[in-house]
Design an enzyme around this catalytic site. Structure first.
Site, PDB file in Angstrom:
ATOM      1  N   TYR A 141       0.823  -1.210   0.000  1.00  0.00           N
ATOM      2  CA  TYR A 141       0.000   0.000   0.000  1.00  0.00           C
ATOM      3  C   TYR A 141       0.855   1.256   0.000  1.00  0.00           C
ATOM      4  O   TYR A 141       0.426   2.309  -0.448  1.00  0.00           O
ATOM      5  CB  TYR A 141      -0.883   0.038   1.246  1.00  0.00           C
ATOM      6  CG  TYR A 141      -2.226  -0.621   1.096  1.00  0.00           C
ATOM      7  CD1 TYR A 141      -2.329  -1.979   0.856  1.00  0.00           C
ATOM      8  CD2 TYR A 141      -3.393   0.121   1.194  1.00  0.00           C
ATOM      9  CE1 TYR A 141      -3.555  -2.584   0.730  1.00  0.00           C
ATOM     10  CE2 TYR A 141      -4.631  -0.473   1.079  1.00  0.00           C
ATOM     11  CZ  TYR A 141      -4.711  -1.824   0.850  1.00  0.00           C
ATOM     12  OH  TYR A 141      -5.933  -2.408   0.728  1.00  0.00           O
ATOM     13  N   LYS A 190       2.660 -15.501   2.755  1.00  0.00           N
ATOM     14  CA  LYS A 190       2.832 -16.231   1.496  1.00  0.00           C
ATOM     15  C   LYS A 190       4.325 -16.534   1.377  1.00  0.00           C
ATOM     16  O   LYS A 190       5.002 -16.145   0.423  1.00  0.00           O
ATOM     17  CB  LYS A 190       2.307 -15.382   0.331  1.00  0.00           C
ATOM     18  CG  LYS A 190       2.267 -16.086  -1.006  1.00  0.00           C
ATOM     19  CD  LYS A 190       1.178 -17.153  -1.101  1.00  0.00           C
ATOM     20  CE  LYS A 190       1.297 -17.905  -2.424  1.00  0.00           C
ATOM     21  NZ  LYS A 190       0.393 -19.074  -2.515  1.00  0.00           N
ATOM     22  N   ASP A 223      -3.478 -18.262   0.825  1.00  0.00           N
ATOM     23  CA  ASP A 223      -4.479 -18.932  -0.030  1.00  0.00           C
ATOM     24  C   ASP A 223      -5.230 -20.000   0.756  1.00  0.00           C
ATOM     25  O   ASP A 223      -6.460 -20.132   0.647  1.00  0.00           O
ATOM     26  CB  ASP A 223      -3.837 -19.495  -1.313  1.00  0.00           C
ATOM     27  CG  ASP A 223      -2.594 -20.327  -1.060  1.00  0.00           C
ATOM     28  OD1 ASP A 223      -2.101 -20.362   0.085  1.00  0.00           O
ATOM     29  OD2 ASP A 223      -2.102 -20.951  -2.026  1.00  0.00           O
ATOM     30  N   ASP A 247      -6.492  -6.819   4.113  1.00  0.00           N
ATOM     31  CA  ASP A 247      -7.597  -6.141   3.430  1.00  0.00           C
ATOM     32  C   ASP A 247      -8.542  -7.178   2.832  1.00  0.00           C
ATOM     33  O   ASP A 247      -9.758  -7.124   3.010  1.00  0.00           O
ATOM     34  CB  ASP A 247      -7.032  -5.235   2.328  1.00  0.00           C
ATOM     35  CG  ASP A 247      -8.134  -4.521   1.559  1.00  0.00           C
ATOM     36  OD1 ASP A 247      -9.041  -3.976   2.213  1.00  0.00           O
ATOM     37  OD2 ASP A 247      -8.092  -4.535   0.315  1.00  0.00           O
ATOM     38  N   ASP A 251     -12.471  -8.651   4.367  1.00  0.00           N
ATOM     39  CA  ASP A 251     -13.729  -8.553   3.606  1.00  0.00           C
ATOM     40  C   ASP A 251     -14.376  -9.927   3.503  1.00  0.00           C
ATOM     41  O   ASP A 251     -15.585 -10.079   3.650  1.00  0.00           O
ATOM     42  CB  ASP A 251     -13.483  -8.003   2.188  1.00  0.00           C
ATOM     43  CG  ASP A 251     -13.811  -6.512   2.092  1.00  0.00           C
ATOM     44  OD1 ASP A 251     -13.604  -5.791   3.088  1.00  0.00           O
ATOM     45  OD2 ASP A 251     -14.272  -6.073   1.015  1.00  0.00           O
TER      46      ASP A 251
HETATM   47  C1  IPM Z   1     -10.363  -0.801   3.884  1.00  0.00           C
HETATM   48  C2  IPM Z   1     -10.595  -0.203   2.523  1.00  0.00           C
HETATM   49  C3  IPM Z   1      -9.396   0.652   2.173  1.00  0.00           C
HETATM   50  C4  IPM Z   1      -8.170  -0.250   2.157  1.00  0.00           C
HETATM   51  C5  IPM Z   1      -9.510   1.428   0.858  1.00  0.00           C
HETATM   52  C6  IPM Z   1     -10.777   2.246   0.809  1.00  0.00           C
HETATM   53  C7  IPM Z   1      -8.311   2.280   0.605  1.00  0.00           C
HETATM   54  O1  IPM Z   1     -10.817  -1.195   1.577  1.00  0.00           O
HETATM   55  O2  IPM Z   1     -10.287  -0.036   4.861  1.00  0.00           O
HETATM   56  O3  IPM Z   1     -10.262  -2.024   3.992  1.00  0.00           O
HETATM   57  O4  IPM Z   1      -7.907  -0.915   1.165  1.00  0.00           O
HETATM   58  O5  IPM Z   1      -7.478  -0.279   3.170  1.00  0.00           O
HETATM   59 MN    MN Z   2     -10.859  -3.195   2.399  1.00  0.00          MN
END
Ligand code: IPM
Ligand code: MN
Length: 356
Positions: A141, A190, A223, A247, A251
């Protein structure tokens, strides 16, 4: 207690959900005899519109002077043009970096009342209780990036870099958290491919062996972790990993309880003000309709009281109120499964009432 909080409502549904969290914080302050001063500032797309900068200096300054920051969400199609000079997300990355928020805590817990909202079978997800600790200010990042001409057109690159110190501090924080929970720590990498991961493995093992020998520790390849998360999520307690893997995995994990609308997150690290926000985004498709689920933001406010002010009782009071409201059958549209649902403000009303 007196405390100054900065509220960054942001874009899309951000202002609607932060407004409900603000009401809940005000109710908690009254109930427990605190004074919470809350000021709102611009960040994200709204700040780009107002002054061309997703994180204006004035906002950053206010954040630095506060005890903690509560963020709604940033971004939306209006600011998505890949050729734009700046993007709302740039503001988010900058505030993480500027405030030294190297650890992002994302708890994933299933709610018994909502198990049928999960896309997975009840017997797989029931009882899941994972704390993800995602490294937040390093890795790909923030690494070097660029483009150069290539025979086929262009070539682009992003570099993943980690130092011993960056790995140590976040692993330590995760290990402390594991000690306060079920005593299990999983590090995800990884290492079969990436050199940065091999350093993670080496440093993480050394920290755990020397400072946390009491923990049950294991390493899992990212993975495989993606697979384990939906096949045996109950096996995990605290999971620590680098920025990009975290990240993606968080999710994925946020779907276990059935809705993103219930997942809060805390970004902490430097000892200064932390940043608290829902995991979900700005949901521009439903913005302004008073149907967004404010519970993730309300639960983020609870984390803010816990981690920034050590107000554990107050944090638990908010969490208990959310539990009661869900147990009473209150639902916003995202978790109603097609049934009757409350508006954003009505859900806020219920939580405030349940606090009393
Ligand atoms: C999160 C979001 C952010 C990230 C984006 C919006 C930059 O997806 O907080 O997980 O990737 O960190
Ligand atoms: Mn995210």
């Amino acid at each position: 207690m007196q405390a100054d909080f900065v509220l960054l409502p942001g874009d899309g549904i951000g202002p609607e959900i932060v407004a409900q969290a603000k009401r809940v914080l005000t109710a908690v302050a009254t109930a427990f005899g605190h004074e919470f001063r809350m000021t709102e500032h611009l960040m994200g797309g709204c700040a780009i519109d107002a002054c061309g900068n997703p994180l204006p200096d004035e906002t950053l300054q206010a954040c630095r002077q506060s005890q903690a920051v509560l963020l709604g969400a940033v971004g939306g199609p209006k600011w998505d043009d890949p050729r734009a000079k700046t993007r709302p997300e740039v503001g988010l990355l900058k505030i993480r970096r500027e405030l030294g928020l190297f650890a992002n805590l994302r708890p994933t817990k299933t709610w018994d009342e909502l198990l049928d909202a999960s896309p997975l079978r009840r017997e797989i997800v029931q009882g899941t209780d994972i704390l993800f600790v995602r490294e937040l200010t390093g890795g790909i990042y923030f690494g070097e990036s660029g483009r150069r001409p290539h025979a086929s057109g262009e070539e682009a690159w992003n570099v993943m870099t980690y130092s011993t110190g960056e790995i140590e501090r976040v692993v330590r924080l995760a290990a402390h958290a594991a000690r306060g929970r079920r005593g299990r720590l999983t590090m995800v990498d990884k290492a079969n491919v990436l050199e940065a991961s091999r350093l993670w493995r080496q440093v993480s093992e050394a920290v755990v062996r020397t400072e946390f020998p009491d923990l049950q520790y294991n390493v899992v390849l990212v993975d495989a972790m993606a697979m384990h998360l939906i096949s045996k999520p109950r096996d995990f307690d605290v999971v620590v990993t680098e920025n990009l893997f975290g990240d993606i995995l968080t999710d994925e994990a946020s779907m276990l309880p059935g809705s993103l609308g219930l997942a809060p997150s805390a970004s902490i690290g430097s000892g200064g003000p932390g940043l608290f926000e829902p995991i979900h985004g700005s949901a521009p498709d439903i913005a302004g309709q008073n149907v967004a689920n404010p519970l993730a933001t309300i639960l983020a406010a609870a984390m803010m009281l816990r981690y920034s002010l050590q107000l554990e009782q107050e944090a638990q009071a908010i969490e208990a109120a959310v539990n009661r409201v869900l147990a009473a059958g209150c639902r916003t549209r995202d978790i109603a499964g097609g049934g009757a649902y409350l508006s954003t403000t009505e859900m806020g009303d219920r939580v405030v009432a349940a606090l009393a």
